[in-house]
Design a protein around this motif. Structure first.
Motif, PDB file in Angstrom:
ATOM      1  N   THR A  44       0.832  -1.202   0.000  1.00 53.45           N
ATOM      2  CA  THR A  44       0.000   0.000   0.000  1.00 53.45           C
ATOM      3  C   THR A  44       0.867   1.252   0.000  1.00 53.45           C
ATOM      4  OG1 THR A  44      -1.710  -1.203   1.210  1.00 53.45           O
ATOM      5  CG2 THR A  44      -1.858   1.202   1.204  1.00 53.45           C
ATOM      6  N   ARG A  47       2.247   1.682  -3.418  1.00 53.55           N
ATOM      7  CA  ARG A  47       1.207   2.093  -4.362  1.00 53.55           C
ATOM      8  C   ARG A  47       0.836   3.561  -4.181  1.00 53.55           C
ATOM      9  NH1 ARG A  47      -1.871  -3.597  -3.431  1.00 53.55           N
ATOM     10  NH2 ARG A  47      -0.843  -4.711  -5.136  1.00 53.55           N
ATOM     11  N   LEU A  50       3.579   5.545  -5.776  1.00 57.69           N
ATOM     12  CA  LEU A  50       3.430   5.509  -7.234  1.00 57.69           C
ATOM     13  C   LEU A  50       2.343   6.469  -7.699  1.00 57.69           C
ATOM     14  CD1 LEU A  50       4.124   4.126  -9.974  1.00 57.69           C
ATOM     15  CD2 LEU A  50       2.298   2.497  -9.421  1.00 57.69           C
ATOM     16  N   THR A  51       1.244   6.494  -6.972  1.00 59.71           N
ATOM     17  CA  THR A  51       0.151   7.396  -7.328  1.00 59.71           C
ATOM     18  C   THR A  51       0.588   8.849  -7.211  1.00 59.71           C
ATOM     19  OG1 THR A  51      -1.441   5.752  -6.558  1.00 59.71           O
ATOM     20  CG2 THR A  51      -2.236   8.011  -6.794  1.00 59.71           C
ATOM     21  N   GLY A  83       0.834   2.972 -14.550  1.00 57.79           N
ATOM     22  CA  GLY A  83       0.304   2.984 -13.186  1.00 57.79           C
ATOM     23  C   GLY A  83      -0.282   1.641 -12.785  1.00 57.79           C
ATOM     24  N   LEU A  84      -1.058   1.043 -13.671  1.00 54.78           N
ATOM     25  CA  LEU A  84      -1.647  -0.270 -13.384  1.00 54.78           C
ATOM     26  C   LEU A  84      -0.571  -1.345 -13.253  1.00 54.78           C
ATOM     27  CD1 LEU A  84      -4.784  -0.184 -15.684  1.00 54.78           C
ATOM     28  CD2 LEU A  84      -4.710   0.021 -13.190  1.00 54.78           C
ATOM     29  N   TRP A  87       1.148  -0.804  -9.962  1.00 53.79           N
ATOM     30  CA  TRP A  87       0.254  -1.212  -8.884  1.00 53.79           C
ATOM     31  C   TRP A  87       0.347  -2.721  -8.676  1.00 53.79           C
ATOM     32  CZ3 TRP A  87      -2.756   2.187  -6.092  1.00 53.79           C
ATOM     33  CH2 TRP A  87      -3.716   1.635  -5.263  1.00 53.79           C
ATOM     34  N   TRP A  88       0.277  -3.469  -9.773  1.00 52.54           N
ATOM     35  CA  TRP A  88       0.381  -4.930  -9.717  1.00 52.54           C
ATOM     36  C   TRP A  88       1.772  -5.345  -9.241  1.00 52.54           C
ATOM     37  CZ3 TRP A  88       3.626  -7.969 -12.818  1.00 52.54           C
ATOM     38  CH2 TRP A  88       3.456  -9.344 -12.687  1.00 52.54           C
TER      39      TRP A  88
END
Length: 183
Positions: A44, A47, A50-51, A83-84, A87-88
């Motif tokens: 988390t 992530r 990253l966001t 981004g996806l 996230w993964w």
């Protein structure tokens, strides 16, 4: 046969009760050892980071929407795709980090495709740091960093709950002192 390292880690021998025995730590095998995973809250944290990095990129793309509509969609698609994927990837990376306290060393392993196994003998420890940035503190996480005389032989365990990280630091410092005393 998978590659192995010549490190020893504590393992409970069912025939001898709770007495530890030495086992080889294999690069891509658990070898029956009880590896401790890091907290999934670390995923988390990564992530959120990253966001925070991708939002300014998307904000830069908004003026492109006015100037060149086709470039906007290309950039937006690329940013969202990265981004996806990130996230993964954050979840996969965090689930691949684990550690174990052996009788003579601490072993940290990370990575799935490119696996790394680091063994830090307690007798080589000079000091142990516990670090926590603002985002990690928000999620009650800390990183334990192991320092030896050689910078290449240290290691770190990210994403431990703060209380566990502090207890680990105390245990490692005590073990380092006791094993160094015999040198």
């Amino acid at each position: 046969m998978p590659p192995t390292t010549s490190v020893a880690a504590a393992q409970t021998d069912p025939d001898r009760g709770s007495a530890p025995r030495h086992a080889s730590v294999r690069l891509y095998d658990d070898a029956g050892l009880s590896w401790q995973p890091v907290s999934q809250r670390l995923a988390t944290v990564r992530r959120v980071s990253l966001t925070v990095l991708l939002v300014p990129v998307l904000l830069v793309l908004v003026p492109l929407a006015v100037l060149a509509w086709s470039w906007f969609w290309l950039g937006a698609t690329l940013a969202v795709g990265l981004g996806l994927w990130g996230w993964w990837l954050a979840g996969r990376q965090v689930s691949a980090i684990s550690w174990i306290e052996g009788t003579e060393e601490l072993v940290v392993r990370r990575g799935r495709l490119f696996r790394t196994v680091v063994s830090v003998p307690y007798g080589r420890l000079q000091y142990v740091d516990v670090q926590s940035g603002p985002l990690e503190r928000r999620f009650d996480l800390a990183t334990v960093e192991l320092h030896t005389a050689s910078p290449e032989s240290g290691g770190q365990i990210p994403g431990l709950p703060t209380a566990e990280a502090e207890r680990l630091r105390e245990r490692l410092a005590a073990r380092g002192e006791s094993q160094r005393a015999g040198l």
